[in-house]
Write a protein that holds these residues in place. Structure first.
Motif, PDB file in Angstrom:
ATOM      1  N   ALA B 196     111.183  44.748 102.717  1.00 39.27           N
ATOM      2  CA  ALA B 196     112.396  43.931 102.634  1.00 39.27           C
ATOM      3  C   ALA B 196     113.645  44.809 102.530  1.00 39.27           C
ATOM      4  CB  ALA B 196     112.309  42.979 101.446  1.00 39.27           C
ATOM      5  N   VAL B 197     113.621  45.838 101.690  1.00 39.77           N
ATOM      6  CA  VAL B 197     114.805  46.699 101.601  1.00 39.77           C
ATOM      7  C   VAL B 197     114.925  47.538 102.875  1.00 39.77           C
ATOM      8  CG1 VAL B 197     114.794  46.749  99.072  1.00 39.77           C
ATOM      9  CG2 VAL B 197     113.672  48.606 100.353  1.00 39.77           C
ATOM     10  N   GLY B 198     113.789  47.780 103.509  1.00 36.37           N
ATOM     11  CA  GLY B 198     113.824  48.515 104.766  1.00 36.37           C
ATOM     12  C   GLY B 198     114.576  47.742 105.844  1.00 36.37           C
ATOM     13  N   GLU B 199     114.468  46.423 105.786  1.00 32.75           N
ATOM     14  CA  GLU B 199     115.134  45.607 106.811  1.00 32.75           C
ATOM     15  C   GLU B 199     116.634  45.457 106.596  1.00 32.75           C
ATOM     16  OE1 GLU B 199     112.631  42.184 106.685  1.00 32.75           O
ATOM     17  OE2 GLU B 199     110.966  43.295 107.603  1.00 32.75           O
ATOM     18  N   THR B 200     117.112  45.780 105.382  1.00 30.34           N
ATOM     19  CA  THR B 200     118.545  45.598 105.106  1.00 30.34           C
ATOM     20  C   THR B 200     119.402  46.709 105.708  1.00 30.34           C
ATOM     21  OG1 THR B 200     118.533  46.912 103.087  1.00 30.34           O
ATOM     22  CG2 THR B 200     117.994  44.572 102.863  1.00 30.34           C
ATOM     23  N   GLY B 201     118.844  47.890 105.827  1.00 39.56           N
ATOM     24  CA  GLY B 201     119.659  49.019 106.272  1.00 39.56           C
ATOM     25  C   GLY B 201     120.516  49.626 105.183  1.00 39.56           C
TER      26      GLY B 201
END
Lengths: 337, 337, 337, 337
Positions: B196-201
């Protein structure tokens, strides 16, 4: 609570703290010594913790006297809890054997292994639909599709099913499929998840974290209990130590300690606790002997093709042998399989 | 990949495995020895892992030759990455100091400590709005209200803010408030959260788990990278060992190892790494000397009233002293504060 | 032996090493790969170790394929060894129970507890005359006087006696008194002492070090064997971990691993392995179930007056209960008490 | 000393213990609480320890308030001790660098490396004549011949020499050769050896055991002090943890803790503390920064031919680089090389 002051603390410092204790409605005690002054505070330690006396510069150490957990403690309930997964009681006279594959891989795989372990005497089926894997490049599980395959296994065998929930967002969906929600070792201190499964009321199989102390495991259980769910089964699954001959070090001391401190049932996972197929049977025997309420083991009819943890999965033959070898030890412990 | 066969394995067994290797499009190697036969498989080890050769009954051990992580490895990128938190570069010539309270407690507390650490040279503000606490009876944080107070601190000081995200469901809300998402030690292997944090950038500060190996930390970073986010800052914050004089054992070896293996910046958290206020300054000096890219420390203007971790928080005076003592060591390391 | 070269190693580097291997009379193997070159060396690994290939700057890692121990390995002797302490066989069908006080304190204490444990079924007497104590201010044992009191216990009960030897200089004297020399956990890697007891030919009870791996324990046994003494009994007594609820973490995995790797008998010490009197019985049961050849336990008729380790000593009543509880588990394991 | 009684203990039980405390000449304190009764005993804790209150069945836990060591504590001596190895002071303003090979192998090897490290600024020479090796098949050292070669190195360079003593029987011989006796990690709790070196009065370099707590290290030093020898230098050399990327985990927290608790000088061994040549320089820098009094490092002019630990030995060039890199950090710490 015992408060040890630093060597240079004055009588004035001591009085300041004793006043704080008294103002919090607790009974203060003053013990001046030759080398150190020691203070005591009698009463509810949860109130005392909020004083944060350990933060004071004149305080060397604060030693709590009571454990921080309450509801899962034998002090609150002296007799053993029995938790029901479906219609299977865990924690009573029966020694519970839960078995199944590490990961759900296909209908054929799930059903065939379930048939075998059910026939040999397993009373519940385990299987992983969502898999926590160290590497992003490893097989991550079939997800909800895996839960559907597990449901088929339940329909076929009549046995309840257990599967790991990895995230809060999965909880609502999963309670429709499974009879028991497993919290994996990596999530033992995922407090949001503990609260979420606590709110469901479903039985929870809570695995000890890789480097969690027994007290931390009981405090994690307290989170679930505090959220309204007393249906908690603890699971010792090995801790991380310096030893490299085994994947983890199975801590059977912990089982005996937990049986003293808590009324909750305790299972042992000899598959993860050793990480070596050939060690699963001897450690399962030991689990029965030390007083565990059951075991949860990985089994796969064709371990050489398993997508995860094949090296620690029992074949069908080995599972049958496990049940046969377990029997006299379970009986020696005054239980039945 | 090296495959060691069991002593009783036959030439036939070896050929069976060599065929498997060849069929997977890899180059097989046969090394018959006096006491053990050893096989080799050359090519992409990720393909090889899917063969699960360790599951075969004739296989004693499988020894991978390459690490499982790719994108975070120096093999893929030789030069150091610089990750920007707001406008603050982490990983370059500047030694980054991030400071602030363990928990956000009130507007007054948050603003006053932020003012002091900003004045003394911190370049980003830390603070906990959601707190992972071992006991359900401990202070759990102010939640979103805490993030609003941190935003006020950012407005006042002009410094970017860092705060821990504990659950996937918090991610969307938190990216609106913070400049850097922290993944805490207990969540290092919460894979849903990593994705999930990976998808935020957004920049992510990834803390090492209490008993995570360096390789596992890098694999957790690989999850974030693999989800599309290269803005990862690693953080050594102490591991769990048998030593009880300190809360954790700060592993500065790990900083030097990571600087060799990975291009990602590495911070050190001497507050959690020691758990003792008086040890924070010497270990911060050591962090600068060993080659870390910065530190993240807990500070509280009135630690004796702190709601969490007051025993390891620096007072304003101690924080000023830290910055002063750090300076010559940072310069000795060829950097600036 | 597998030699993994660094990424930057050239073909020239590889050839240099292959030549070394060949010159040592071993068979070299060349495995160039995409990301790393791997070399193999087939033959006696003890010769290979003397090449010290791990020291070369172009070598990333050397992975031995075989264990370093020989004589204590099942590869050398497939059947279980039986070691006789006096006329008591350890390692056969009988489950050996050795009991007695931590420290020899007085004639009265030694004889009375020996009488009880002998009556209840112990087959050998343990007792400490020389005591390794963490603090110089703790009771250090009665020395040779203690051995004389133990001899009286032997005369009275007819049972052989076991006591710890702490120094090479004590060996000659002690062999006149005791039937089995114990090497304590702190001395597991005291190589001079291992060689000295190896030269006596007396049975040796070798305890695992607090943080020794299973392989290190077997290598310590190899020292004794190599000095000419095959009469070695191994003992798992708990390892040091982060857990503080118990004194040590009893590693029953290790018992099962050792039974696979070595032909030597293995005892378990549940007294030191737990450090808590109330945990001794359940862990003794588990020891029998996992396949240990016996246990060695501390017993004291008046533990509250014991000069050392009273908190983990069984009273006479508890020892009787231990023997009674053990019986069905020993029988389930196919042995007799 | 604080004594926590079990929940079921009666007032009668408490009085019984309070009487014991009083009879021992100490001041008893009675603190009845809601859930537990707590007792206190004020006075010399060494007297109290002899009461062995932890052995009583009504006692849940005994919590000592003071440390068990005395003479090595800062409570007894507030200022730093300076220990002289030959004419080299350890513990003052100078940062001590001791260097040399792991094992003494030959005259040529010993003299050539000594010449280099002396030229580059080492102030004492280390070397192993008696080698504790995990396997009996590894090189065991040259013995007394090695000490003679070290003496030649001393004659040539004018620097004092340090070497490990492994057994009590070697002490008398070794004091004729060396300027400082080293106690290795495996022998930290070899109490006979600690006493023997304590009686010599020679400086002792005491290495921390692989799994020794800081308190146990200080108690081992207390043994030496108690035997009459105050010339003790402590050495942090890494502890055993779950991490496998490094040979040990160098615990620099421990250096900072020891500097608070004890007046003895503390060295760091980054060679064993990491086990990896490339990590020695960064961790040496960190050792200077954290406040250590010096380092002891392994160096070998031709590490690829070293008979032991070549993988962690610095070449001559790397040693020169170490000294150059150390300089600014030593100066930042307010010391000189």
């Amino acid at each position: 609570m015992i408060i040890v002051l630093k060597a240079q603390a004055t009588e004035q410092d001591a009085k300041h703290i004793l006043n704080k204790i008294e103002q919090a409605g607790l009974k203060p005690l003053y013990m001046p010594g030759v080398e150190r002054t020691v203070l005591g505070a009698l009463g509810d330690e949860r109130v005392l913790q909020k004083l944060h006396l350990e933060n004071l510069p004149t305080v060397e150490e604060v030693k709590p006297i009571l454990t921080k957990y309450k509801m899962v403690s034998r002090d609150v309930q002296a007799h053993d809890s029995v938790v029901r997964i479906g219609n299977v009681p865990v924690g009573g006279n029966r020694f519970t054997v839960i078995a199944g594959p590490c990961s759900v891989e296909s209908e054929q795989q799930m059903l065939s292994v379930s048939e075998v372990v059910a026939k040999e005497g397993a009373v519940a089926i385990r299987g992983g639909a969502f898999k926590p894997r160290t590497s992003p490049y490893d097989f991550q599980g079939l997800g909800e599709e895996g839960l559907k395959l597990m449901s088929l296994a339940r329909d076929m065998t009549g046995l309840p099913i257990v599967s790991e929930v990895m995230e809060t967002s999965q909880v609502d969906m999963m309670v429709n499929y499974v009879d028991c929600l497993q919290i994996g070792a990596r999530n033992m201190q995922n407090y949001g998840l503990l609260k979420a499964v606590g709110e469901t009321g479903k039985p929870v199989l809570l695995k000890r974290g890789l480097s969690a102390t027994i007290e931390e495991l009981l405090l994690a259980a307290e989170y679930i209990y505090d959220a309204g769910n007393p249906n908690i089964i603890l699971c010792e699954r090995g801790i991380r130590t310096f030893e490299t001959a085994t994947r983890n070090t199975l801590d059977l001391n912990a089982v005996a300690v937990i049986k003293q401190k808590s009324h909750l049932p305790v299972l042992v996972d000899p598959s993860h606790g050793t990480g070596v197929r050939e060690l699963v049977i001897p450690l399962s025997r030991a689990a029965a002997a030390v007083g565990a309420d059951g075991i949860i083991v990985e089994s796969h009819l064709n371990p050489s093709e398993a997508l995860s943890d094949g090296h620690q999965a029992l074949t069908g033959e080995m599972f049958a042998q496990l049940m046969q070898e377990l029997k006299p030890f379970v009986e020696a412990a005054g239980r039945t399989l």
